[in-house]
Design an enzyme around this catalytic site. Structure first.
Site, PDB file in Angstrom:
ATOM      1  N   ARG A  61       0.833  -1.200   0.000  1.00  0.00           N
ATOM      2  CA  ARG A  61       0.000   0.000   0.000  1.00  0.00           C
ATOM      3  C   ARG A  61       0.870   1.253   0.000  1.00  0.00           C
ATOM      4  O   ARG A  61       0.526   2.255  -0.586  1.00  0.00           O
ATOM      5  CB  ARG A  61      -0.896  -0.036   1.246  1.00  0.00           C
ATOM      6  CG  ARG A  61      -1.776   1.181   1.446  1.00  0.00           C
ATOM      7  CD  ARG A  61      -2.776   0.959   2.594  1.00  0.00           C
ATOM      8  NE  ARG A  61      -3.599  -0.208   2.343  1.00  0.00           N
ATOM      9  CZ  ARG A  61      -4.118  -0.997   3.294  1.00  0.00           C
ATOM     10  NH1 ARG A  61      -3.874  -0.735   4.572  1.00  0.00           N
ATOM     11  NH2 ARG A  61      -4.853  -2.033   2.977  1.00  0.00           N
ATOM     12  N   TYR A  62       2.000   1.189   0.681  1.00  0.00           N
ATOM     13  CA  TYR A  62       2.880   2.345   0.847  1.00  0.00           C
ATOM     14  C   TYR A  62       4.143   2.159   0.009  1.00  0.00           C
ATOM     15  O   TYR A  62       4.511   1.050  -0.343  1.00  0.00           O
ATOM     16  CB  TYR A  62       3.252   2.517   2.318  1.00  0.00           C
ATOM     17  CG  TYR A  62       2.061   2.610   3.235  1.00  0.00           C
ATOM     18  CD1 TYR A  62       1.242   3.732   3.232  1.00  0.00           C
ATOM     19  CD2 TYR A  62       1.736   1.560   4.088  1.00  0.00           C
ATOM     20  CE1 TYR A  62       0.138   3.818   4.073  1.00  0.00           C
ATOM     21  CE2 TYR A  62       0.638   1.639   4.937  1.00  0.00           C
ATOM     22  CZ  TYR A  62      -0.158   2.772   4.925  1.00  0.00           C
ATOM     23  OH  TYR A  62      -1.242   2.844   5.747  1.00  0.00           O
ATOM     24  N   ARG A  65       7.176   0.050   2.207  1.00  0.00           N
ATOM     25  CA  ARG A  65       6.961  -1.111   3.063  1.00  0.00           C
ATOM     26  C   ARG A  65       5.764  -1.925   2.590  1.00  0.00           C
ATOM     27  O   ARG A  65       4.882  -1.394   1.911  1.00  0.00           O
ATOM     28  CB  ARG A  65       6.755  -0.687   4.521  1.00  0.00           C
ATOM     29  CG  ARG A  65       5.650   0.330   4.741  1.00  0.00           C
ATOM     30  CD  ARG A  65       5.982   1.159   5.981  1.00  0.00           C
ATOM     31  NE  ARG A  65       4.900   2.051   6.401  1.00  0.00           N
ATOM     32  CZ  ARG A  65       4.660   3.252   5.883  1.00  0.00           C
ATOM     33  NH1 ARG A  65       5.384   3.695   4.861  1.00  0.00           N
ATOM     34  NH2 ARG A  65       3.684   4.008   6.350  1.00  0.00           N
ATOM     35  N   CYS A  74      -4.102 -18.931  13.144  1.00  0.00           N
ATOM     36  CA  CYS A  74      -3.785 -18.217  14.386  1.00  0.00           C
ATOM     37  C   CYS A  74      -3.881 -19.174  15.563  1.00  0.00           C
ATOM     38  O   CYS A  74      -4.458 -20.248  15.446  1.00  0.00           O
ATOM     39  CB  CYS A  74      -4.781 -17.075  14.597  1.00  0.00           C
ATOM     40  SG  CYS A  74      -4.414 -15.600  13.645  1.00  0.00           S
ATOM     41  N   CYS A  78      -9.657 -13.936  17.132  1.00  0.00           N
ATOM     42  CA  CYS A  78     -10.146 -12.745  17.820  1.00  0.00           C
ATOM     43  C   CYS A  78     -11.437 -12.297  17.146  1.00  0.00           C
ATOM     44  O   CYS A  78     -11.497 -12.203  15.919  1.00  0.00           O
ATOM     45  CB  CYS A  78      -9.115 -11.627  17.736  1.00  0.00           C
ATOM     46  SG  CYS A  78      -7.508 -12.098  18.404  1.00  0.00           S
ATOM     47  N   CYS A  81     -11.127  -9.368  14.719  1.00  0.00           N
ATOM     48  CA  CYS A  81     -10.100  -9.524  13.676  1.00  0.00           C
ATOM     49  C   CYS A  81     -10.461  -8.719  12.426  1.00  0.00           C
ATOM     50  O   CYS A  81     -11.580  -8.779  11.943  1.00  0.00           O
ATOM     51  CB  CYS A  81      -9.985 -11.005  13.323  1.00  0.00           C
ATOM     52  SG  CYS A  81      -8.862 -11.367  11.966  1.00  0.00           S
ATOM     53  N   ARG A  83      -9.007  -9.282   9.571  1.00  0.00           N
ATOM     54  CA  ARG A  83      -8.893 -10.185   8.418  1.00  0.00           C
ATOM     55  C   ARG A  83      -9.803 -11.399   8.618  1.00  0.00           C
ATOM     56  O   ARG A  83      -9.433 -12.524   8.314  1.00  0.00           O
ATOM     57  CB  ARG A  83      -7.446 -10.605   8.183  1.00  0.00           C
ATOM     58  CG  ARG A  83      -6.571  -9.473   7.700  1.00  0.00           C
ATOM     59  CD  ARG A  83      -5.311  -9.905   6.958  1.00  0.00           C
ATOM     60  NE  ARG A  83      -4.527  -8.725   6.621  1.00  0.00           N
ATOM     61  CZ  ARG A  83      -3.342  -8.427   7.177  1.00  0.00           C
ATOM     62  NH1 ARG A  83      -2.791  -9.238   8.050  1.00  0.00           N
ATOM     63  NH2 ARG A  83      -2.721  -7.310   6.829  1.00  0.00           N
ATOM     64  N   ASP A 244     -11.276  -1.351  12.345  1.00  0.00           N
ATOM     65  CA  ASP A 244     -11.240  -1.207  10.887  1.00  0.00           C
ATOM     66  C   ASP A 244     -12.630  -1.351  10.263  1.00  0.00           C
ATOM     67  O   ASP A 244     -13.499  -2.028  10.820  1.00  0.00           O
ATOM     68  CB  ASP A 244     -10.295  -2.260  10.292  1.00  0.00           C
ATOM     69  CG  ASP A 244      -8.839  -1.855  10.433  1.00  0.00           C
ATOM     70  OD1 ASP A 244      -8.571  -0.636  10.421  1.00  0.00           O
ATOM     71  OD2 ASP A 244      -7.992  -2.742  10.568  1.00  0.00           O
ATOM     72  N   ASP A 281      -7.335   3.286  10.009  1.00  0.00           N
ATOM     73  CA  ASP A 281      -6.984   2.822   8.675  1.00  0.00           C
ATOM     74  C   ASP A 281      -8.195   3.108   7.796  1.00  0.00           C
ATOM     75  O   ASP A 281      -9.302   2.676   8.107  1.00  0.00           O
ATOM     76  CB  ASP A 281      -6.673   1.311   8.722  1.00  0.00           C
ATOM     77  CG  ASP A 281      -5.526   0.929   7.806  1.00  0.00           C
ATOM     78  OD1 ASP A 281      -5.287   1.659   6.828  1.00  0.00           O
ATOM     79  OD2 ASP A 281      -4.893  -0.112   8.057  1.00  0.00           O
ATOM     80  N   LYS A 288      -3.241   4.440   6.670  1.00  0.00           N
ATOM     81  CA  LYS A 288      -3.393   4.800   8.080  1.00  0.00           C
ATOM     82  C   LYS A 288      -3.250   6.310   8.256  1.00  0.00           C
ATOM     83  O   LYS A 288      -2.401   6.925   7.619  1.00  0.00           O
ATOM     84  CB  LYS A 288      -2.312   4.123   8.920  1.00  0.00           C
ATOM     85  CG  LYS A 288      -2.429   2.618   8.983  1.00  0.00           C
ATOM     86  CD  LYS A 288      -1.423   2.059   9.995  1.00  0.00           C
ATOM     87  CE  LYS A 288      -1.458   0.548  10.023  1.00  0.00           C
ATOM     88  NZ  LYS A 288      -0.877  -0.053   8.800  1.00  0.00           N
TER      89      LYS A 288
HETATM   90  C1  LIG Z   1       0.095  -0.848   8.714  1.00  0.00           C
HETATM   91  C2  LIG Z   1       0.641  -1.250   7.424  1.00  0.00           C
HETATM   92  C3  LIG Z   1       2.004  -1.120   7.157  1.00  0.00           C
HETATM   93  C4  LIG Z   1       2.977  -0.577   8.188  1.00  0.00           C
HETATM   94  O1  LIG Z   1       2.705   0.754   8.420  1.00  0.00           O
HETATM   95  P1  LIG Z   1       3.526   1.534   9.561  1.00  0.00           P
HETATM   96  O2  LIG Z   1       2.748   2.800   9.769  1.00  0.00           O
HETATM   97  O3  LIG Z   1       4.888   1.758   9.037  1.00  0.00           O
HETATM   98  O4  LIG Z   1       3.527   0.654  10.772  1.00  0.00           O
HETATM   99  C5  LIG Z   1       2.459  -1.468   5.921  1.00  0.00           C
HETATM  100  N1  LIG Z   1       1.628  -1.947   4.969  1.00  0.00           N
HETATM  101  C6  LIG Z   1       0.310  -2.089   5.184  1.00  0.00           C
HETATM  102  C7  LIG Z   1      -0.555  -2.611   4.098  1.00  0.00           C
HETATM  103  C8  LIG Z   1      -0.234  -1.749   6.425  1.00  0.00           C
HETATM  104  O5  LIG Z   1      -1.534  -1.923   6.653  1.00  0.00           O
END
Ligand SMILES: *Cc1c(COP(=O)(O)O)cnc(C)c1O
Length: 323
Positions: A61-62, A65, A74, A78, A81, A83, A244, A281, A288
């Site tokens: 998404r980002y 990362r 799991c 939960c 959850c 997911r 979420d 989110d 987020k």
């Molecule tokens: C939460 C998340 C991350 C990590 O985000 P940080 O703010 O760096 O902890 C990375 N990818 C996805 C898809 C996420 O939901």
């Protein structure tokens, strides 16, 4: 109730069953509630994780990362959850295959701006030690990856899984962080504290993520006890998430105002070491967003000691407007 249990089966281990017997707050994390079938306009994959997946089981998404789903399984299920789609209605179980791992590593070789991978699921620690160590080591060595986060509730829900041997093997993997998930101070037991201490004493940095859950932990006093307990163990409270926008969890929603009010309380009562960021989110994979109490006014900034607005003589240096 039959429909509920067919859709979202109960899965509880002996450790969490015993804990649920002692704590009504913990019980709410694992025991079914008919309101899980109420889904006002919510989708199973409300965060669009499937659309943001360049390779099966990798969610990107980002820019820098991504999340790798290592397994659907799991230790416990939960009820809140995000997911639930991975285990609703008897969904097919999976764990990451070697071919899938190869694909992910090749993708990382080609996408070198991604340098931080979260190993999630499911809970990666349901896999055996060799597999966990293999996954973390291979991912760390792929592409330009510098940090790997193992995201696991094991310390909170199956603390004996955090063995001396596993911890030692994880501690030698460069760039490895451990992200755990406690929601209530009743989860801090002698066993779970020992698990966290094992990780920390081997030099593995440990972060905690919590979810703000209506009727479970949505008051400042409860969360303050949790966050002080964690920081005393050298575990950093990292995020406090609003629930979420996915199917089957809406009865845990507190609204954002509740989280902001708790953060506002923490401004006066809780060390920055123990204070997490409060985040929501957004739907459709919009990401987020960290929310903070608004402390900037036209007469300066609201003091974290008295609550009065106080100006700062250099705050507008640079020619900008006061904000
Ligand atoms: C939460 C998340 C991350 C990590 O985000 P940080 O703010 O760096 O902890 C990375 N990818 C996805 C898809 C996420 O939901």
């Amino acid at each position: 109730m039959t429909e509920l249990l067919r859709r979202y089966p109960v899965q509880l281990n002996s450790y969490c069953k015993a804990l649920s017997g002692r704590s009504s707050a913990v019980a709410k994390l694992y025991l079914p509630d008919l309101r899980e079938l109420e889904n006002p306009g919510l989708e199973a994959d409300g965060l669009a994780e499937l659309e943001q997946s360049p390779v099966p089981n990798l969610i990107r998404r980002y820019r820098d990362r991504a999340v790798l789903l290592t397994t659907s399984e799991c230790f416990v299920r939960c009820r809140f959850c995000f997911r639930k789609r991975l285990w609703a209605d008897g969904a097919a179980r999976f764990s990451l295959s070697d071919e899938n791992l190869d694909q992910v590593c090749e993708w990382l070789d080609r996408n070198r701006e991604v340098d931080d991978i979260l190993l999630s699921g499911g809970d990666p620690l349901v896999l055996n030690d060799d597999r966990v160590v293999h996954l973390a080591t291979r991912i760390r060595a792929a592409g330009n990856v510098r940090t790997v986060r193992i995201c696991s509730r094991a310390p909170a829900v199956e603390p004996r899984r955090i063995t001396e041997q596993l911890t030692e093997r994880l501690s030698v993997i460069d760039g490895l962080w451990f992200v755990t998930h406690f929601n209530h101070p009743d989860e801090l037991t002698p066993e779970s504290e020992a698990a966290l201490k094992r990780l920390v004493s081997h030099g593995i940095p440990v972060l905690n993520q919590s979810v703000l859950l209506k009727g479970v932990n949505d008051d400042a006093e409860t969360l303050r006890r949790l966050f002080k307990g964690l920081s005393a163990l050298r575990v950093k409270p990292h995020y406090l998430f609003h629930i979420d926008p996915v199917e089957g969890v809406s009865h845990f929603a507190t609204g954002v105002e509740k989280g902001l009010a708790i953060l506002e309380d923490f401004r006066y009562t809780l060390s920055s070491l123990a204070t997490p960021a409060f985040a929501i989110d957004l739907p459709r994979g919009a990401g987020k967003v960290v929310l903070v109490p608004d402390c900037a006014g036209k007469n300066g900034y609201r003091s974290s000691v008295t609550g009065e607005y106080v100006d700062h003589p250099l705050a507008r240096t640079g020619g900008g407007q006061r904000r």
